[in-house]
Design an enzyme around this catalytic site. Structure first.
Site, PDB file in Angstrom:
ATOM      1  N   MET A 190      -2.509   9.394  15.660  1.00  0.00           N
ATOM      2  CA  MET A 190      -3.207   9.589  16.934  1.00  0.00           C
ATOM      3  C   MET A 190      -2.176   9.929  17.996  1.00  0.00           C
ATOM      4  O   MET A 190      -1.208   9.175  18.202  1.00  0.00           O
ATOM      5  CB  MET A 190      -3.988   8.325  17.318  1.00  0.00           C
ATOM      6  CG  MET A 190      -5.176   8.049  16.417  1.00  0.00           C
ATOM      7  SD  MET A 190      -6.085   6.534  16.864  1.00  0.00           S
ATOM      8  CE  MET A 190      -5.033   5.281  16.101  1.00  0.00           C
ATOM      9  N   ALA A 191      -2.375  11.074  18.656  1.00  0.00           N
ATOM     10  CA  ALA A 191      -1.421  11.547  19.658  1.00  0.00           C
ATOM     11  C   ALA A 191      -1.286  10.530  20.780  1.00  0.00           C
ATOM     12  O   ALA A 191      -2.280  10.037  21.322  1.00  0.00           O
ATOM     13  CB  ALA A 191      -1.882  12.889  20.222  1.00  0.00           C
ATOM     14  N   GLN A 229       2.793  13.600  10.261  1.00  0.00           N
ATOM     15  CA  GLN A 229       1.778  14.651  10.279  1.00  0.00           C
ATOM     16  C   GLN A 229       2.281  15.860  11.067  1.00  0.00           C
ATOM     17  O   GLN A 229       2.811  15.712  12.174  1.00  0.00           O
ATOM     18  CB  GLN A 229       0.466  14.178  10.891  1.00  0.00           C
ATOM     19  CG  GLN A 229      -0.645  15.221  10.684  1.00  0.00           C
ATOM     20  CD  GLN A 229      -1.939  14.879  11.388  1.00  0.00           C
ATOM     21  OE1 GLN A 229      -1.993  14.843  12.606  1.00  0.00           O
ATOM     22  NE2 GLN A 229      -2.997  14.643  10.621  1.00  0.00           N
ATOM     23  N   CYS A 267      -7.864  18.211  14.423  1.00  0.00           N
ATOM     24  CA  CYS A 267      -7.877  18.142  15.877  1.00  0.00           C
ATOM     25  C   CYS A 267      -8.927  19.078  16.473  1.00  0.00           C
ATOM     26  O   CYS A 267      -8.915  20.278  16.202  1.00  0.00           O
ATOM     27  CB  CYS A 267      -6.497  18.503  16.423  1.00  0.00           C
ATOM     28  SG  CYS A 267      -6.407  18.382  18.216  1.00  0.00           S
ATOM     29  N   GLY A 306     -13.766   8.010   9.732  1.00  0.00           N
ATOM     30  CA  GLY A 306     -14.846   8.147  10.698  1.00  0.00           C
ATOM     31  C   GLY A 306     -15.706   6.908  10.776  1.00  0.00           C
ATOM     32  O   GLY A 306     -16.308   6.492   9.782  1.00  0.00           O
ATOM     33  N   ASP A 307     -15.733   6.269  11.952  1.00  0.00           N
ATOM     34  CA  ASP A 307     -16.598   5.115  12.235  1.00  0.00           C
ATOM     35  C   ASP A 307     -16.241   3.877  11.419  1.00  0.00           C
ATOM     36  O   ASP A 307     -17.134   3.101  11.036  1.00  0.00           O
ATOM     37  CB  ASP A 307     -18.079   5.474  12.015  1.00  0.00           C
ATOM     38  CG  ASP A 307     -18.588   6.491  13.021  1.00  0.00           C
ATOM     39  OD1 ASP A 307     -17.847   6.800  13.971  1.00  0.00           O
ATOM     40  OD2 ASP A 307     -19.722   6.985  12.849  1.00  0.00           O
ATOM     41  N   ARG A 344      -9.555   5.142  15.629  1.00  0.00           N
ATOM     42  CA  ARG A 344      -9.908   4.477  16.884  1.00  0.00           C
ATOM     43  C   ARG A 344     -10.259   3.003  16.712  1.00  0.00           C
ATOM     44  O   ARG A 344     -10.135   2.220  17.653  1.00  0.00           O
ATOM     45  CB  ARG A 344     -11.087   5.215  17.535  1.00  0.00           C
ATOM     46  CG  ARG A 344     -10.760   6.633  18.008  1.00  0.00           C
ATOM     47  CD  ARG A 344     -12.001   7.343  18.523  1.00  0.00           C
ATOM     48  NE  ARG A 344     -12.989   7.491  17.461  1.00  0.00           N
ATOM     49  CZ  ARG A 344     -14.308   7.491  17.653  1.00  0.00           C
ATOM     50  NH1 ARG A 344     -14.796   7.323  18.871  1.00  0.00           N
ATOM     51  NH2 ARG A 344     -15.136   7.646  16.636  1.00  0.00           N
TER      52      ARG A 344
END
Length: 373
Positions: free
Chosen positions: A18-19, A73, A104, A209-210, A233
């Site tokens: 994650m950037a 990455q 992205c 995802g999720d 996240r």
């Protein structure tokens, strides 16, 4: 057991790049909670910046002394540049595993044909993976690929992307089960992960995802048959999620959720690690974006929250943590979505990008240096 090239991944958990988040300090914090044999990927590195040996980029590529495998990455659009960047990285011994960013959705990336836009161009994508694998293979460094379902609902690319990556020698693929048009909104379509697992049969398929709790990870594996999970996240302000993931995937009892006193300790540890890596002033500015995630759902007054969001020193951070109620229990509603979500929208693409998916040409200006998202 999941293996990526020569590396066993146990439990089968990957910290997503994650950037602006997964720098050396945050990865170390997550590793302190999780397994040293899971994979923790550094924030995205631009291939052109590696080739030009950009000083800021080289610092972003820092790894902890005991961090293995060192996972990096890369972002790029030009097969020649990506191949050269890989040769430099393996020649210098900078990484043990290299992942290609095709997930992205940020407009400044997709409008140049990069990130989630790139898999639509099948021939170009194939050349990129082939160049990267060719550069990494002599050193025994595995190359993996992370991508999305497609550009939008009318341009799905993930099954072709998985097959191409497999054919060109990638050692694993990971699917963020959203389109680029969704960005981070709505819900991830886990059924796409299951379909990709059916299409790609000789290398591991990871799902993303999720995943906001350990139970989510277990459910994704059960429902899709994927070989492992990629967590992004869900760990923002919750690096202890990796301890919960480790327990759940090994069939053990989950550790007790931290109270606010323990969260304060972790928050300070994060700040101290950042200060070692970046210097105290820059570290505190970097830490500010994490505050709302750490304090999410806890009974913290508005004034104190504002003070955390403008913290400028480790001493001040320690004083502010001292004002928290250490006995406040972890709020279970804080296990849900965190981080950016935003709204779906039209994907910015180069002119004529959708005309010919088999055109191998690199878009003009696509190889510029910039950060992703």
């Amino acid at each position: 057991m999941l293996r990526i090239g020569p590396y066993p991944v146990d439990p089968a958990v990957v910290l997503a790049p994650m950037a602006g988040i997964t720098n050396l300090a945050f990865r170390k914090l997550c590793r302190e909670f999780g397994s040293s044999t899971s994979i923790y990927v550094c924030e995205m590195i631009t291939a052109r910046a590696v080739v030009e040996r950009n000083e800021k980029t080289l610092h972003m590529m820092s790894f902890d002394e005991d961090e293995h495998p060192r996972s990096m990455q890369l972002y790029g659009v030009d097969p020649a540049t990506l191949g050269e960047a890989v040769r430099i990285i393996v020649g210098e011994g900078w990484a043990d595993h290299i992942d290609l960013n095709l997930g992205c959705p940020v407009p400044k990336v997709t409008r140049l044909g990069g990130g989630a836009a790139l898999p639509y161009k099948r021939a170009l994508f194939s050349k990129i993976v082939k160049a990267m694998v060719s550069g990494a293979e002599p050193a025994g460094v595995p190359v993996t690929v992370k991508f999305r379902i497609g550009i939008d609902d009318d341009h799905l690319t993930y099954l072709d992307a998985g097959r191409i990556a497999e054919a060109e020698g990638a050692k694993a693929v990971a699917l963020h089960a959203r389109t680029a048009a969704q960005r981070y909104s709505g819900h991830a379509d886990w059924t796409a992960i299951a379909r990709l697992k059916e299409a790609v049969t000789t290398i591991p398929v990871l799902g993303n995802g999720d995943i906001f709790s350990a139970a989510d990870a277990v459910r994704m594996i059960d429902e899709t048959g994927c070989d492992g999970v990629v967590v992004g996240r869900g760990c923002l302000g919750r690096p202890w999620l990796f301890a919960e993931l480790q327990a759940a995937l090994r069939g053990q009892a989950l550790p007790e959720a931290p109270n606010l006193g323990r969260v304060g300790e972790v928050l300070y540890r994060h700040g101290a690690l950042l200060a070692e890596h970046l210097g105290e002033d820059k570290a505190m500015r970097d830490l500010r974006k994490h505050m709302a995630w750490y304090l999410m759902g806890f009974p913290v007054g508005a004034e104190l929250r504002r003070s955390f969001a403008t913290v400028s020193s480790l001493t001040q951070l320690q004083d502010l943590i001292g004002e928290l109620d250490p006995t406040a229990p972890f709020p279970r509603d804080a296990e849900g979505p965190r981080g950016r979500q935003g709204s779906p929208g039209k994907v910015a693409l180069p002119h004529g990008w959708l005309d010919d998916p088999d055109d191998p040409a690199v878009p003009a200006g696509a190889d510029l240096m910039h950060s992703g998202g």
